[in-house]
Write a protein that holds these residues in place. Structure first.
Motif, PDB file in Angstrom:
ATOM      1  N   ALA A  54      42.689  38.237  40.910  1.00 55.95           N
ATOM      2  CA  ALA A  54      41.518  38.712  40.166  1.00 55.95           C
ATOM      3  C   ALA A  54      41.152  37.846  38.970  1.00 55.95           C
ATOM      4  CB  ALA A  54      41.705  40.164  39.724  1.00 55.95           C
ATOM      5  N   SER A  55      41.550  36.582  38.997  1.00 54.03           N
ATOM      6  CA  SER A  55      41.151  35.673  37.916  1.00 54.03           C
ATOM      7  C   SER A  55      39.728  35.173  38.129  1.00 54.03           C
ATOM      8  CB  SER A  55      42.111  34.488  37.819  1.00 54.03           C
ATOM      9  OG  SER A  55      42.139  33.762  39.032  1.00 54.03           O
ATOM     10  N   GLY A  56      39.159  35.510  39.295  1.00 58.48           N
ATOM     11  CA  GLY A  56      37.798  35.102  39.605  1.00 58.48           C
ATOM     12  C   GLY A  56      37.712  33.831  40.419  1.00 58.48           C
ATOM     13  N   LYS A  57      38.872  33.336  40.896  1.00 54.41           N
ATOM     14  CA  LYS A  57      38.886  32.048  41.580  1.00 54.41           C
ATOM     15  C   LYS A  57      38.071  32.046  42.872  1.00 54.41           C
ATOM     16  CE  LYS A  57      43.487  33.052  43.492  1.00 54.41           C
ATOM     17  NZ  LYS A  57      43.608  34.381  42.841  1.00 54.41           N
ATOM     18  N   GLY A  58      38.056  33.176  43.599  1.00 54.48           N
ATOM     19  CA  GLY A  58      37.286  33.233  44.840  1.00 54.48           C
ATOM     20  C   GLY A  58      35.804  33.125  44.580  1.00 54.48           C
ATOM     21  N   THR A  59      35.321  33.863  43.602  1.00 53.21           N
ATOM     22  CA  THR A  59      33.901  33.827  43.238  1.00 53.21           C
ATOM     23  C   THR A  59      33.506  32.446  42.746  1.00 53.21           C
ATOM     24  OG1 THR A  59      33.904  36.169  42.638  1.00 53.21           O
ATOM     25  CG2 THR A  59      32.145  34.807  41.711  1.00 53.21           C
ATOM     26  N   ILE A  60      34.333  31.864  41.890  1.00 53.49           N
ATOM     27  CA  ILE A  60      34.039  30.536  41.350  1.00 53.49           C
ATOM     28  C   ILE A  60      34.049  29.494  42.464  1.00 53.49           C
ATOM     29  CG2 ILE A  60      34.769  28.757  39.730  1.00 53.49           C
ATOM     30  CD1 ILE A  60      33.628  31.444  38.532  1.00 53.49           C
ATOM     31  N   ALA A  61      35.012  29.586  43.361  1.00 56.74           N
ATOM     32  CA  ALA A  61      35.089  28.640  44.478  1.00 56.74           C
ATOM     33  C   ALA A  61      33.830  28.710  45.334  1.00 56.74           C
ATOM     34  CB  ALA A  61      36.327  28.925  45.331  1.00 56.74           C
TER      35      ALA A  61
ATOM     36  N   ALA B 266      43.312  34.225  33.366  1.00 55.04           N
ATOM     37  CA  ALA B 266      42.650  35.268  32.571  1.00 55.04           C
ATOM     38  C   ALA B 266      43.710  36.313  32.260  1.00 55.04           C
ATOM     39  CB  ALA B 266      41.486  35.898  33.334  1.00 55.04           C
ATOM     40  N   ASP B 267      43.544  37.013  31.138  1.00 51.61           N
ATOM     41  CA  ASP B 267      44.541  38.022  30.798  1.00 51.61           C
ATOM     42  C   ASP B 267      44.451  39.207  31.750  1.00 51.61           C
ATOM     43  OD1 ASP B 267      42.649  40.075  29.662  1.00 51.61           O
ATOM     44  OD2 ASP B 267      42.349  38.531  28.145  1.00 51.61           O
ATOM     45  N   ALA B 268      45.542  39.974  31.833  1.00 54.02           N
ATOM     46  CA  ALA B 268      45.631  41.074  32.797  1.00 54.02           C
ATOM     47  C   ALA B 268      44.541  42.123  32.588  1.00 54.02           C
ATOM     48  CB  ALA B 268      47.008  41.722  32.721  1.00 54.02           C
ATOM     49  N   ALA B 269      44.198  42.420  31.331  1.00 56.80           N
ATOM     50  CA  ALA B 269      43.183  43.429  31.058  1.00 56.80           C
ATOM     51  C   ALA B 269      41.824  43.015  31.605  1.00 56.80           C
ATOM     52  CB  ALA B 269      43.093  43.693  29.557  1.00 56.80           C
ATOM     53  N   SER B 270      41.457  41.749  31.394  1.00 61.03           N
ATOM     54  CA  SER B 270      40.177  41.249  31.898  1.00 61.03           C
ATOM     55  C   SER B 270      40.149  41.264  33.423  1.00 61.03           C
ATOM     56  CB  SER B 270      39.934  39.815  31.396  1.00 61.03           C
ATOM     57  OG  SER B 270      39.848  39.774  29.989  1.00 61.03           O
ATOM     58  N   ARG B 271      41.256  40.874  34.019  1.00 66.93           N
ATOM     59  CA  ARG B 271      41.311  40.856  35.481  1.00 66.93           C
ATOM     60  C   ARG B 271      41.262  42.261  36.058  1.00 66.93           C
ATOM     61  NH1 ARG B 271      46.226  38.615  37.169  1.00 66.93           N
ATOM     62  NH2 ARG B 271      47.095  38.452  35.076  1.00 66.93           N
ATOM     63  N   ALA B 272      41.902  43.201  35.386  1.00 66.29           N
ATOM     64  CA  ALA B 272      41.881  44.586  35.856  1.00 66.29           C
ATOM     65  C   ALA B 272      40.465  45.162  35.792  1.00 66.29           C
ATOM     66  CB  ALA B 272      42.829  45.438  35.024  1.00 66.29           C
TER      67      ALA B 272
ATOM     68  N   LYS C  34      41.994  52.960  38.898  1.00 66.71           N
ATOM     69  CA  LYS C  34      42.309  53.304  37.519  1.00 66.71           C
ATOM     70  C   LYS C  34      42.804  52.048  36.813  1.00 66.71           C
ATOM     71  CE  LYS C  34      43.631  58.099  38.554  1.00 66.71           C
ATOM     72  NZ  LYS C  34      44.724  59.107  38.484  1.00 66.71           N
ATOM     73  N   ILE C  35      42.221  51.775  35.641  1.00 65.18           N
ATOM     74  CA  ILE C  35      42.532  50.557  34.907  1.00 65.18           C
ATOM     75  C   ILE C  35      44.025  50.411  34.623  1.00 65.18           C
ATOM     76  CG2 ILE C  35      42.268  49.376  32.695  1.00 65.18           C
ATOM     77  CD1 ILE C  35      39.912  48.962  34.457  1.00 65.18           C
ATOM     78  N   ASP C  36      44.656  51.468  34.111  1.00 69.74           N
ATOM     79  CA  ASP C  36      46.074  51.384  33.756  1.00 69.74           C
ATOM     80  C   ASP C  36      46.925  51.000  34.962  1.00 69.74           C
ATOM     81  OD1 ASP C  36      45.421  52.055  31.202  1.00 69.74           O
ATOM     82  OD2 ASP C  36      46.085  54.133  31.323  1.00 69.74           O
ATOM     83  N   GLU C  37      46.621  51.613  36.107  1.00 68.90           N
ATOM     84  CA  GLU C  37      47.384  51.316  37.318  1.00 68.90           C
ATOM     85  C   GLU C  37      47.138  49.874  37.781  1.00 68.90           C
ATOM     86  OE1 GLU C  37      46.362  54.254  40.193  1.00 68.90           O
ATOM     87  OE2 GLU C  37      47.398  55.882  39.140  1.00 68.90           O
ATOM     88  N   LEU C  38      45.890  49.417  37.643  1.00 68.81           N
ATOM     89  CA  LEU C  38      45.559  48.056  38.057  1.00 68.81           C
ATOM     90  C   LEU C  38      46.262  47.021  37.172  1.00 68.81           C
ATOM     91  CD1 LEU C  38      41.741  48.353  38.857  1.00 68.81           C
ATOM     92  CD2 LEU C  38      43.598  47.965  40.485  1.00 68.81           C
ATOM     93  N   ILE C  39      46.297  47.287  35.854  1.00 67.03           N
ATOM     94  CA  ILE C  39      46.980  46.361  34.949  1.00 67.03           C
ATOM     95  C   ILE C  39      48.460  46.272  35.301  1.00 67.03           C
ATOM     96  CG2 ILE C  39      47.731  46.000  32.563  1.00 67.03           C
ATOM     97  CD1 ILE C  39      45.067  47.125  31.637  1.00 67.03           C
ATOM     98  N   ALA C  40      49.091  47.426  35.523  1.00 65.19           N
ATOM     99  CA  ALA C  40      50.511  47.439  35.873  1.00 65.19           C
ATOM    100  C   ALA C  40      50.748  46.713  37.189  1.00 65.19           C
ATOM    101  CB  ALA C  40      51.008  48.887  35.967  1.00 65.19           C
TER     102      ALA C  40
END
Length: 226
Positions: A14-21, A144-150, A165-171
């Motif tokens: 979820a760093s956005g690499k697929g979209t950027i590519a 990218a930091d975990a919060a942004s990626r989540a 859920k954001i918390d679950e995604l970050i974990a």
């Protein structure tokens, strides 16, 4: 050395690499390889065939026998559009688990290299610049930091009708990052000659421009292109 240019874009989930590519490939008129999709397809095949994820040879066999096709309409497996199916968190988690297995990575290595076709290839994944295309003239490590990626993943999932859920995604992302970075075979890391881009606070257009600017400099130096 293969004269067909390659830009590799590696990074955590979820760093956005697929979209950027995708955007970089469209801007250059090149082909694109979503290597993560191949691992997710292998994971989906294992789930559907009820293969024990710990059975490395059976997992590799599923990967070797994948009946897959990529086109503008989506990602197809055995004639079925599985574009949404492979984005489910259960599939992603399993893909991260089995991606550490050497037999699976070996089974998919040659498949990935076949995508290198003229006029060029943008390949995204976790080991594109370190293992699959180590000779690529331009390597990007998109972080990218975990919060942004989540936040990004949550938005993607909700747009596709999945609950999140954001918390679950970050974990989940932090656990997946640790797993990907610590595995003994092809761990997630930036190549020694990669350019690291932190996209935590960057939009898609800004990030794409950063990659294209780097390619403009690299192509002029390596190929005499502008």
């Amino acid at each position: 050395m293969n004269s067909i240019p390659v830009i590799t874009i590696d990074g955590p989930t979820a760093s956005g690499k697929g979209t950027i590519a995708q955007h970089v490939a469209e801007a250059l008129g090149w082909h694109v390889l979503d290597s993560g999709a191949l691992y997710r397809l292998a994971a989906l095949a294992c789930l559907r065939a009820q293969v024990d994820p710990a059975d490395q040879q059976q997992v590799a066999k599923q990967a070797s026998n994948l009946d897959v096709r990529f086109d503008s309409a989506g990602i197809w497996m055995q004639g079925q559009n599985v574009s949404n199916d492979i984005r489910q968190e259960a599939v992603g988690n399993l893909a991260s688990r089995i991606a550490a297995q050497p037999p699976l990575r070996e089974a998919l290595l040659a498949r990935q290299r076949v995508f290198r076709q003229a006029p060029g290839l943008v390949a995204d994944g976790r080991d594109m610049g370190t293992i699959v295309f180590p000779e690529a003239p331009l390597k990007i490590f998109l972080d990218a930091d975990a919060a942004s990626r989540a936040q990004r993943r949550c938005k993607q999932l909700k747009e596709k009708g999945f609950s999140a859920k954001i918390d679950e995604l970050i974990a989940d992302m932090e656990a997946r990052d640790a797993r990907d970075r610590s595995r003994s075979h092809a761990p997630l890391r930036a190549a020694s000659d990669a350019h690291t881009i932190d996209s935590s606070h960057m939009g898609v257009e800004e990030t794409v421009k950063a990659v294209l600017d780097l390619w403009s400099k690299t192509s002029a130096r390596h190929f005499g292109l502008s």
